[in-house]
Design an enzyme around this catalytic site. Structure first.
Site, PDB file in Angstrom:
ATOM      1  N   GLY A  46       0.832  -1.194   0.000  1.00  0.00           N
ATOM      2  CA  GLY A  46       0.000   0.000   0.000  1.00  0.00           C
ATOM      3  C   GLY A  46       0.867   1.244   0.000  1.00  0.00           C
ATOM      4  CD  GLN A  51       3.188   5.769   3.123  1.00  0.00           C
ATOM      5  OE1 GLN A  51       2.232   5.279   2.542  1.00  0.00           O
ATOM      6  NE2 GLN A  51       4.126   5.027   3.677  1.00  0.00           N
ATOM      7  CB  CYS A  91       5.039   1.988   7.912  1.00  0.00           C
ATOM      8  SG  CYS A  91       4.656   3.571   7.137  1.00  0.00           S
ATOM      9  CG  LEU A  92       6.403   0.959   1.907  1.00  0.00           C
ATOM     10  CD1 LEU A  92       5.849   1.242   0.519  1.00  0.00           C
ATOM     11  CD2 LEU A  92       7.438  -0.161   1.858  1.00  0.00           C
ATOM     12  CG  HIS A 133      -0.822   1.243   7.492  1.00  0.00           C
ATOM     13  ND1 HIS A 133       0.078   0.781   8.432  1.00  0.00           N
ATOM     14  CD2 HIS A 133      -0.082   2.015   6.636  1.00  0.00           C
ATOM     15  CE1 HIS A 133       1.277   1.257   8.164  1.00  0.00           C
ATOM     16  NE2 HIS A 133       1.218   2.008   7.076  1.00  0.00           N
ATOM     17  CD  GLU A 134      -1.275   2.552   2.928  1.00  0.00           C
ATOM     18  OE1 GLU A 134      -0.779   3.688   2.974  1.00  0.00           O
ATOM     19  OE2 GLU A 134      -0.588   1.524   3.076  1.00  0.00           O
ATOM     20  CG  HIS A 137       0.274   6.774   5.850  1.00  0.00           C
ATOM     21  ND1 HIS A 137       1.366   7.221   6.552  1.00  0.00           N
ATOM     22  CD2 HIS A 137       0.526   5.465   5.583  1.00  0.00           C
ATOM     23  CE1 HIS A 137       2.244   6.233   6.701  1.00  0.00           C
ATOM     24  NE2 HIS A 137       1.760   5.155   6.120  1.00  0.00           N
TER      25      HIS A 137
HETATM   26  O1  K1U Z   1       1.762   2.438   4.037  1.00  0.00           O
HETATM   27  C1  K1U Z   1       2.773   1.792   3.857  1.00  0.00           C
HETATM   28  O2  K1U Z   1       3.843   2.211   4.251  1.00  0.00           O
HETATM   29  C2  K1U Z   1       2.703   0.455   3.143  1.00  0.00           C
HETATM   30  C3  K1U Z   1       2.681  -0.717   4.094  1.00  0.00           C
HETATM   31  C4  K1U Z   1       1.255  -1.214   4.181  1.00  0.00           C
HETATM   32  C5  K1U Z   1       0.953  -2.178   5.285  1.00  0.00           C
HETATM   33  C6  K1U Z   1       1.568  -3.402   5.379  1.00  0.00           C
HETATM   34  C7  K1U Z   1       1.250  -4.276   6.397  1.00  0.00           C
HETATM   35  C8  K1U Z   1       0.307  -3.947   7.316  1.00  0.00           C
HETATM   36  C9  K1U Z   1      -0.289  -2.717   7.232  1.00  0.00           C
HETATM   37  C10 K1U Z   1       0.025  -1.835   6.208  1.00  0.00           C
HETATM   38  C11 K1U Z   1       3.604  -1.787   3.535  1.00  0.00           C
HETATM   39  O3  K1U Z   1       3.429  -2.243   2.463  1.00  0.00           O
HETATM   40  S1  K1U Z   1       4.902  -2.297   4.539  1.00  0.00           S
HETATM   41  C12 K1U Z   1       5.710  -3.575   3.572  1.00  0.00           C
HETATM   42  C13 K1U Z   1       4.967  -4.868   3.611  1.00  0.00           C
HETATM   43  O4  K1U Z   1       4.182  -5.101   4.496  1.00  0.00           O
HETATM   44  C14 K1U Z   1       5.175  -5.878   2.576  1.00  0.00           C
HETATM   45  C15 K1U Z   1       6.218  -5.798   1.692  1.00  0.00           C
HETATM   46  C16 K1U Z   1       6.377  -6.782   0.710  1.00  0.00           C
HETATM   47  C17 K1U Z   1       5.499  -7.817   0.619  1.00  0.00           C
HETATM   48  C18 K1U Z   1       4.469  -7.922   1.523  1.00  0.00           C
HETATM   49  C19 K1U Z   1       4.307  -6.957   2.498  1.00  0.00           C
HETATM   50 ZN    ZN Z   2       2.629   3.278   6.156  1.00  0.00          ZN
END
Ligand code: K1U
Ligand code: ZN
Length: 167
Positions: A46, A51, A91-92, A133-134, A137
Site C-alpha cells: 500500500g 508518503q 510501513c514504507l 493504515h493508509e 496516513h
Molecule cells: O503504508 C505503507 O507504508 C505500506 C505498508 C502497508 C501495510 C503493510 C502491512 C500492514 C499494514 C500496512 C507496507 O506495504 S509495509 C511492507 C509490507 O508489508 C510488505 C512488503 C512486501 C510484501 C508484503 C508486504
Molecule cells: Zn505506512
C-alpha cells in the site's frame, strides 16, 4: 512513469492532513501510476499520497500475491467497521520496524476510482488492515502512533541513529 521518494519517519510532513481531490484529472491518474510504481518497487502492499509528499486523499493498494490487482481509493471514507484484531504492521516510511497494532476486523469503505466513479467495498483480512493504515496516513498519522510513547521514542531514536550511520 517515475519512482517517487518516500518520506521517512519522523519527517514532520508525514503529519500533514490530506485534502480531498476536487476533480479526478489526467494529473491525478499520472500521480496514481507513479505511486503504484513506487509501491511495487519498494516493495509494499500500500501507499498513501502523504508518503510521497502529496497531501491529497489518494491511496493505492495491492495485497495480491501476483502484484497485478491494483486498487485505487480517491477520497476514501470508512462508512462502517466491526470487530477488532491485532496484527503485525510495517510501513514504507518506517523501514525495518514491525509492531502489532489493533484495528477493526472488517470495514466498509466508499471512494472514487481513477475514473472518478464512486464505489463501495467491504474488506477484511490484510486489505482491511491496509485500508485503515493508509487512511491513517491521510490524516497525518503514522502506525507507530498507535504504540506507547516509550516505544515511539525508542523507534525514533533507532531510525535517527540508523540514518546517521548510513550517511
Ligand atoms: O503504508 C505503507 O507504508 C505500506 C505498508 C502497508 C501495510 C503493510 C502491512 C500492514 C499494514 C500496512 C507496507 O506495504 S509495509 C511492507 C509490507 O508489508 C510488505 C512488503 C512486501 C510484501 C508484503 C508486504
Ligand atoms: Zn505506512
Amino acid at each position: 512513469m517515475a519512482l517517487l521518494p518516500i518520506l521517512q519517519y519522523p519527517d514532520p510532513r508525514l503529519h500533514k492532513v490530506a485534502k480531498p481531490v476536487a476533480t479526478v484529472t489526467e494529473q491525478t491518474r499520472k500521480l496514481i501510476r507513479d505511486m503504484a510504481e513506487t509501491m511495487y518497487a519498494a516493495p509494499g502492499v500500500g501507499l498513501a499520497a502523504t508518503q510521497v509528499d502529496v497531501h491529497e486523499r489518494i491511496v493505492v493498494i495491492d495485497v495480491s500475491d501476483t502484484h497485478d490487482k491494483l486498487q485505487v481509493f480517491i477520497n476514501p471514507t470508512l462508512t462502517s467497521s466491526s470487530g477488532a484484531e491485532e496484527s503485525e504492521e510495517g510501513c514504507l516510511s518506517v523501514p525495518g520496524i514491525y509492531e502489532n497494532v489493533t484495528r477493526a476486523e472488517r470495514v466498509m469503505v466508499s471512494a472514487l476510482d481513477e475514473q472518478g466513479k464512486a464505489f463501495t467495498l467491504e474488506a477484511d483480512g490484510l486489505l482491511a488492515i491496509c485500508i485503515q493504515h493508509e487512511m491513517d496516513h491521510l490524516q497525518g498519522k503514522v502506525f507507530v502512533e498507535h504504540l506507547s510513547h516509550l516505544k515511539q521514542t525508542r523507534i525514533r531514536a533507532k531510525l535517527i541513529k540508523q540514518r546517521r550511520e548510513t550517511l
